[in-house]
Scaffold this active site. Sequence first.
Site, mmCIF file in Angstrom:
data_model
loop_
_atom_site.group_PDB
_atom_site.id
_atom_site.type_symbol
_atom_site.label_atom_id
_atom_site.label_comp_id
_atom_site.label_asym_id
_atom_site.label_seq_id
_atom_site.Cartn_x
_atom_site.Cartn_y
_atom_site.Cartn_z
ATOM 1 N N ARG A 202 0.806 -1.235 0.000
ATOM 2 C CA ARG A 202 0.000 0.000 0.000
ATOM 3 C C ARG A 202 0.843 1.291 0.000
ATOM 4 O O ARG A 202 0.528 2.249 -0.674
ATOM 5 C CB ARG A 202 -0.882 -0.017 1.256
ATOM 6 C CG ARG A 202 -1.527 1.317 1.643
ATOM 7 C CD ARG A 202 -2.309 1.125 2.932
ATOM 8 N NE ARG A 202 -2.734 2.358 3.562
ATOM 9 C CZ ARG A 202 -3.962 2.867 3.482
ATOM 10 N NH1 ARG A 202 -4.889 2.267 2.756
ATOM 11 N NH2 ARG A 202 -4.276 3.964 4.130
ATOM 12 N N TYR B 144 -10.980 0.478 -2.300
ATOM 13 C CA TYR B 144 -12.250 0.153 -2.890
ATOM 14 C C TYR B 144 -13.354 0.546 -1.925
ATOM 15 O O TYR B 144 -13.068 0.932 -0.787
ATOM 16 C CB TYR B 144 -12.350 -1.383 -3.150
ATOM 17 C CG TYR B 144 -12.057 -2.222 -1.923
ATOM 18 C CD1 TYR B 144 -13.070 -2.643 -1.056
ATOM 19 C CD2 TYR B 144 -10.738 -2.604 -1.596
ATOM 20 C CE1 TYR B 144 -12.789 -3.409 0.058
ATOM 21 C CE2 TYR B 144 -10.471 -3.366 -0.468
ATOM 22 C CZ TYR B 144 -11.496 -3.764 0.347
ATOM 23 O OH TYR B 144 -11.219 -4.516 1.478
ATOM 24 N N GLU C 29 -13.584 6.317 -3.671
ATOM 25 C CA GLU C 29 -13.232 4.900 -3.547
ATOM 26 C C GLU C 29 -13.990 4.171 -4.644
ATOM 27 O O GLU C 29 -15.224 4.070 -4.608
ATOM 28 C CB GLU C 29 -13.656 4.343 -2.181
ATOM 29 C CG GLU C 29 -13.030 5.024 -0.973
ATOM 30 C CD GLU C 29 -11.617 4.543 -0.647
ATOM 31 O OE1 GLU C 29 -10.987 3.858 -1.481
ATOM 32 O OE2 GLU C 29 -11.156 4.876 0.454
HETATM 33 O O1 0X9 Z 1 -7.465 5.013 4.193
HETATM 34 C C1 0X9 Z 1 -7.398 5.734 3.192
HETATM 35 O O2 0X9 Z 1 -6.426 6.439 2.952
HETATM 36 C C2 0X9 Z 1 -8.555 5.751 2.206
HETATM 37 N N1 0X9 Z 1 -9.103 4.456 2.041
HETATM 38 S S1 0X9 Z 1 -8.244 3.326 1.243
HETATM 39 O O3 0X9 Z 1 -8.939 2.060 1.364
HETATM 40 N N2 0X9 Z 1 -8.225 3.692 -0.306
HETATM 41 O O4 0X9 Z 1 -6.919 3.299 1.731
HETATM 42 C C3 0X9 Z 1 -9.612 6.688 2.715
HETATM 43 C C4 0X9 Z 1 -9.086 8.038 2.938
HETATM 44 C C5 0X9 Z 1 -10.119 8.999 3.315
HETATM 45 N N3 0X9 Z 1 -9.510 10.262 3.424
HETATM 46 C C6 0X9 Z 1 -9.843 11.291 2.648
HETATM 47 N N4 0X9 Z 1 -11.013 11.375 2.127
HETATM 48 N N5 0X9 Z 1 -8.945 12.192 2.428
HETATM 49 ZN ZN ZN Z 2 -6.403 4.208 -1.044
#
Ligand code: 0X9
Ligand code: ZN
Length: 421
Positions: free
Chosen positions: A237, A312, A386
């Site tokens: 990641r 996702y 997402e």
């Molecule tokens: O955890 C994260 O960074 C995001 N989800 S992921 O499954 N793609 O890793 C969500 C981030 C939410 N933050 C913002 N909207 N900036």
């Molecule tokens: Zn992400």
Amino acid sequence: MRTLLCFSIFCSFAAAKLSYNGFKVFRIENKGSAEELEQSLSSINSILLSKDPNSEAFDIAVPPDQLQAAHQLGFELNTVIDDLGTVLENEGPFLTYIATEKTQGVAADLPPLSYFDSYHPYDEHIQFLTDLQAAFPNNSDTFSLGPSVEGRELPGIHLWGGTGKGVKPAIVWHGTAHAREWISAPTVEYITYKVIEEYQGEDSEIVSILDNYDFYILPIVNPDGFVYTHESERLWRKNRQTRDSQTCIGTDVNRNWPSHWNVSGGSSPDPCSNTYRGEAPGDTPEIQALVAHMLDLANGPGIKAYIDWHSYGKLILLPYGYNCTALPDNYERQMSVGTGVASAIASVNGLEFRVGPTCTNLYQTAGSSTDWAFDVAGAEFSWLIELRPTAAEGGFVIPPENILPSGAEHWAGVKYMFSQL
Ligand code: 0X9
Ligand code: ZN
């Protein structure tokens, strides 16, 4: 969570590609505090895939030698993927992309849509952007930011309309901040392709949008992590940053933006965690490059809209992530446009994207892109989308047959957004 630590299978074959054969993906319904659940999970070697929404459920991938330990933790483990290795096989082979033919002084053809029939390695993404530019020579430039930790470029393309480049407010799209979210880059590339195709076809809405806004599009902002997912660990990641006296590698670039950077509960100080925020706000070269680029835009023509494309979960996430009670001052407007975008997305393939502020709609995130782009760069719309699907439908690992449908649904979504700018 001690994800991707140097434990047996991962470490002893550091140079080989990690096989996910026999890995199971479990969903754990969270009955208590998310922090306690995460703490408990850190005692086994598993990969945290996603906390889904409001931290009510965690999706984790567990290697075969950890299955017994996972069951002994005492949680109810609902199997969503029985064998991750099999699901990975369905991602299919990479079909080689052949660069388009070019003649000096003449616009090339747009790249073939067959590009979207498979996933591609990093270099072919750069070639695709080069080919898009060659097909739109008077209204686009390729550019690159960076370098990344390992010296790669963050490749980009800049599009503009009739008034010339760099004059109009910016629309900024980023993809692949998280290395394993493979559907992100081709979705962004598809909608970029459509902007160019429909501008050339003189579609009045797209001509108007490009005449009024410049686009700055970077489909892969975490190139080192992305290459690492191809060569070593499909489910990596973070970036690939090493730090003195730390054994674990990588910082979560979406916890490293210099805004509300270390708000408690929104990121991890643990270098081994998948949400490790770094040692200081903006101390990753990738975020430094993106910040400098976006500040140039913010201090110049201004940023109208920012979208950070992830996967996702089928969500449209607005500020804020760092705090569940703070709302952006234009919340109603972002929410209303977001709801329209979700309807437009649903009208294509029937997928329902839920819209709302990050913290209440998903979970708390500190130092994330959209809070920074809204608060610091002044983007009127600042979203993280997402993409498809859900965990049970494959999570980060979905067959390439999803690429064009994902592109089509988000083309409808951004077109609706354009109509509201
Ligand atoms: O955890 C994260 O960074 C995001 N989800 S992921 O499954 N793609 O890793 C969500 C981030 C939410 N933050 C913002 N909207 N900036
Ligand atoms: Zn992400």
